[in-house]
Design a protein around this motif. Structure first.
Motif, PDB file in Angstrom:
ATOM      1  N   ASP A   9      43.647  47.602  48.887  1.00 44.84           N
ATOM      2  CA  ASP A   9      43.768  46.143  49.033  1.00 44.84           C
ATOM      3  C   ASP A   9      42.506  45.468  49.555  1.00 44.84           C
ATOM      4  N   ARG A  10      41.768  46.143  50.441  1.00 47.69           N
ATOM      5  CA  ARG A  10      40.660  45.485  51.151  1.00 47.69           C
ATOM      6  C   ARG A  10      39.341  45.649  50.406  1.00 47.69           C
ATOM      7  N   PHE A  11      38.620  44.540  50.202  1.00 51.78           N
ATOM      8  CA  PHE A  11      37.373  44.562  49.434  1.00 51.78           C
ATOM      9  C   PHE A  11      36.390  43.568  50.054  1.00 51.78           C
ATOM     10  N   VAL A  12      35.184  44.042  50.359  1.00 50.36           N
ATOM     11  CA  VAL A  12      34.118  43.177  50.868  1.00 50.36           C
ATOM     12  C   VAL A  12      32.973  43.174  49.861  1.00 50.36           C
ATOM     13  N   MET A  13      32.568  41.999  49.446  1.00 53.63           N
ATOM     14  CA  MET A  13      31.504  41.829  48.448  1.00 53.63           C
ATOM     15  C   MET A  13      30.267  41.218  49.100  1.00 53.63           C
ATOM     16  N   VAL A  14      29.113  41.807  48.835  1.00 56.61           N
ATOM     17  CA  VAL A  14      27.849  41.192  49.234  1.00 56.61           C
ATOM     18  C   VAL A  14      27.340  40.384  48.050  1.00 56.61           C
ATOM     19  N   SER A  15      27.235  39.084  48.238  1.00 51.94           N
ATOM     20  CA  SER A  15      26.832  38.169  47.177  1.00 51.94           C
ATOM     21  C   SER A  15      25.452  37.609  47.500  1.00 51.94           C
ATOM     22  N   ALA A  16      25.228  36.335  47.219  1.00 51.33           N
ATOM     23  CA  ALA A  16      23.928  35.706  47.450  1.00 51.33           C
ATOM     24  C   ALA A  16      24.128  34.296  47.979  1.00 51.33           C
ATOM     25  N   PHE A  17      23.216  33.865  48.815  1.00 49.58           N
ATOM     26  CA  PHE A  17      23.277  32.552  49.448  1.00 49.58           C
ATOM     27  C   PHE A  17      23.457  31.455  48.401  1.00 49.58           C
ATOM     28  N   LYS A  18      24.509  30.650  48.580  1.00 46.89           N
ATOM     29  CA  LYS A  18      24.812  29.510  47.702  1.00 46.89           C
ATOM     30  C   LYS A  18      25.149  29.928  46.268  1.00 46.89           C
ATOM     31  N   ALA A  19      25.610  31.163  46.095  1.00 44.62           N
ATOM     32  CA  ALA A  19      25.969  31.608  44.746  1.00 44.62           C
ATOM     33  C   ALA A  19      27.101  30.777  44.163  1.00 44.62           C
ATOM     34  N   ASP A  20      27.846  30.106  45.012  1.00 46.70           N
ATOM     35  CA  ASP A  20      28.963  29.286  44.548  1.00 46.70           C
ATOM     36  C   ASP A  20      28.530  27.908  44.070  1.00 46.70           C
ATOM     37  N   ASP A  21      27.259  27.557  44.264  1.00 46.91           N
ATOM     38  CA  ASP A  21      26.779  26.200  43.976  1.00 46.91           C
ATOM     39  C   ASP A  21      25.628  26.263  42.975  1.00 46.91           C
ATOM     40  N   ARG A  22      25.911  25.964  41.729  1.00 45.04           N
ATOM     41  CA  ARG A  22      24.887  26.074  40.683  1.00 45.04           C
ATOM     42  C   ARG A  22      23.656  25.223  40.977  1.00 45.04           C
ATOM     43  N   ASP A  23      23.827  24.120  41.650  1.00 44.41           N
ATOM     44  CA  ASP A  23      22.696  23.235  41.940  1.00 44.41           C
ATOM     45  C   ASP A  23      21.694  23.874  42.904  1.00 44.41           C
ATOM     46  N   GLN A  24      22.090  24.942  43.574  1.00 48.80           N
ATOM     47  CA  GLN A  24      21.236  25.582  44.569  1.00 48.80           C
ATOM     48  C   GLN A  24      20.562  26.858  44.043  1.00 48.80           C
ATOM     49  N   TRP A  25      20.803  27.211  42.798  1.00 51.86           N
ATOM     50  CA  TRP A  25      20.293  28.478  42.296  1.00 51.86           C
ATOM     51  C   TRP A  25      18.794  28.444  42.070  1.00 51.86           C
ATOM     52  N   ASN A  26      18.133  29.531  42.416  1.00 52.70           N
ATOM     53  CA  ASN A  26      16.697  29.706  42.183  1.00 52.70           C
ATOM     54  C   ASN A  26      16.472  29.972  40.695  1.00 52.70           C
ATOM     55  N   ARG A  36      36.730  58.075  42.066  1.00 49.04           N
ATOM     56  CA  ARG A  36      35.932  58.277  43.279  1.00 49.04           C
ATOM     57  C   ARG A  36      36.568  57.614  44.493  1.00 49.04           C
ATOM     58  N   MET A  37      37.758  57.029  44.310  1.00 45.52           N
ATOM     59  CA  MET A  37      38.377  56.238  45.373  1.00 45.52           C
ATOM     60  C   MET A  37      39.573  56.914  46.028  1.00 45.52           C
ATOM     61  N   ALA A  38      39.737  58.206  45.823  1.00 47.00           N
ATOM     62  CA  ALA A  38      40.845  58.917  46.463  1.00 47.00           C
ATOM     63  C   ALA A  38      40.723  58.830  47.985  1.00 47.00           C
ATOM     64  N   ASP A  39      41.826  58.528  48.645  1.00 47.79           N
ATOM     65  CA  ASP A  39      41.901  58.467  50.114  1.00 47.79           C
ATOM     66  C   ASP A  39      41.018  57.382  50.725  1.00 47.79           C
ATOM     67  N   ILE A  40      40.710  56.356  49.958  1.00 46.57           N
ATOM     68  CA  ILE A  40      39.897  55.240  50.446  1.00 46.57           C
ATOM     69  C   ILE A  40      40.818  54.074  50.834  1.00 46.57           C
ATOM     70  N   ASP A  41      40.491  53.408  51.942  1.00 48.77           N
ATOM     71  CA  ASP A  41      41.295  52.289  52.437  1.00 48.77           C
ATOM     72  C   ASP A  41      40.637  50.932  52.218  1.00 48.77           C
ATOM     73  N   ALA A  42      39.317  50.910  52.067  1.00 50.14           N
ATOM     74  CA  ALA A  42      38.594  49.656  51.854  1.00 50.14           C
ATOM     75  C   ALA A  42      37.330  49.960  51.066  1.00 50.14           C
ATOM     76  N   VAL A  43      36.908  48.969  50.275  1.00 50.70           N
ATOM     77  CA  VAL A  43      35.705  49.120  49.447  1.00 50.70           C
ATOM     78  C   VAL A  43      34.722  48.017  49.816  1.00 50.70           C
TER      79      VAL A  43
END
Length: 217
Positions: free
Chosen positions: A106-123, A63-70
């Motif tokens: 090459d280009r990729f943008v990810m939508v993550s979650a606030f403080k997902a990098d910090d386990r101490d902050q997880w809900n 599904r990524m033919a002719d795509i420059d960024a995801v």
């Protein structure tokens, strides 16, 4: 750029499609999982491609033919269980990263979650969701792709405020909410803002104009 928006039928995804289409700088291409969604986007003059994040990496790559960024802004939704969180928010994201690499994009943008990098902050109430986001983000950062990871705070269906705080070390703000439309604006601006390349940052409503905030990262 031709930008494949995975999760284009979601609330952030729909805002992003509209923003890119209106700006005219980049062409949005919707990645959706239902035929009726394809027709909805095509009726708006937007190219749409039918796919499923539970498909194989090769099927996603097709599904990524002719795509420059995801852009990955898909999610299993709040009404599903941990099984779908694992299959969509984690494995679906990882497979999309793998497909992007395999397609030579090459280009990729990810939508993550606030403080997902910090386990101490997880809900604790949605811990499986944070686990999925945490490890999907790690996989992307280790992928060699030119990534940007956007970690928005509590999402709201409010009108755009147009000003944000974006930081790799945001602390714990009193208000950690942000309108979904402003998240979409940040994604659109991030696509070719070099200051966001190979960066992961938390995002909430703040006082900086979007371009100024991103260029300070």
């Amino acid at each position: 750029m031709n930008v494949l928006i995975v999760g284009a039928n979601g609330q952030i995804g729909r805002h992003l499609v509209d923003i890119l289409k209106e700006e005219g700088k980049h062409k949005p291409v919707a990645f959706v999982r239902k035929e009726e969604q394809v027709k909805d986007f095509e009726n708006k003059g937007v190219e749409a491609r039918l796919g499923n994040l539970e498909d194989s990496v090769d099927e996603i790559k097709d599904r990524m033919a002719d795509i420059d960024a995801v852009v990955f802004t898909a999610g299993s939704g709040g009404s599903t269980g941990a099984d779908k969180t694992l299959l969509i928010d984690l494995d679906g994201a990882v497979k999309t990263v793998e497909a992007t690499k395999a397609a030579g994009i090459d280009r990729f943008v990810m939508v993550s979650a606030f403080k997902a990098d910090d386990r101490d902050q997880w809900n604790e109430d949605i811990k499986p969701y944070y686990v999925a986001k945490h490890y999907a983000d790690m996989w992307l950062m280790d992928s060699s792709l030119n990534y940007t990871i956007v970690r928005p705070g509590m999402l709201e269906n409010e009108e755009s405020k147009g000003t944000i705080t974006a930081s790799t070390d945001i602390g714990t703000p009193e208000d950690f909410s942000i309108p979904r439309v402003d998240v979409a604006k940040v994604i659109a601006a991030s696509l070719d803002t070099e200051a966001t390349y190979e960066k992961a940052f938390d995002l909430v409503t703040g006082k900086d104009e979007i371009s100024d905030a991103l260029n300070k990262l």
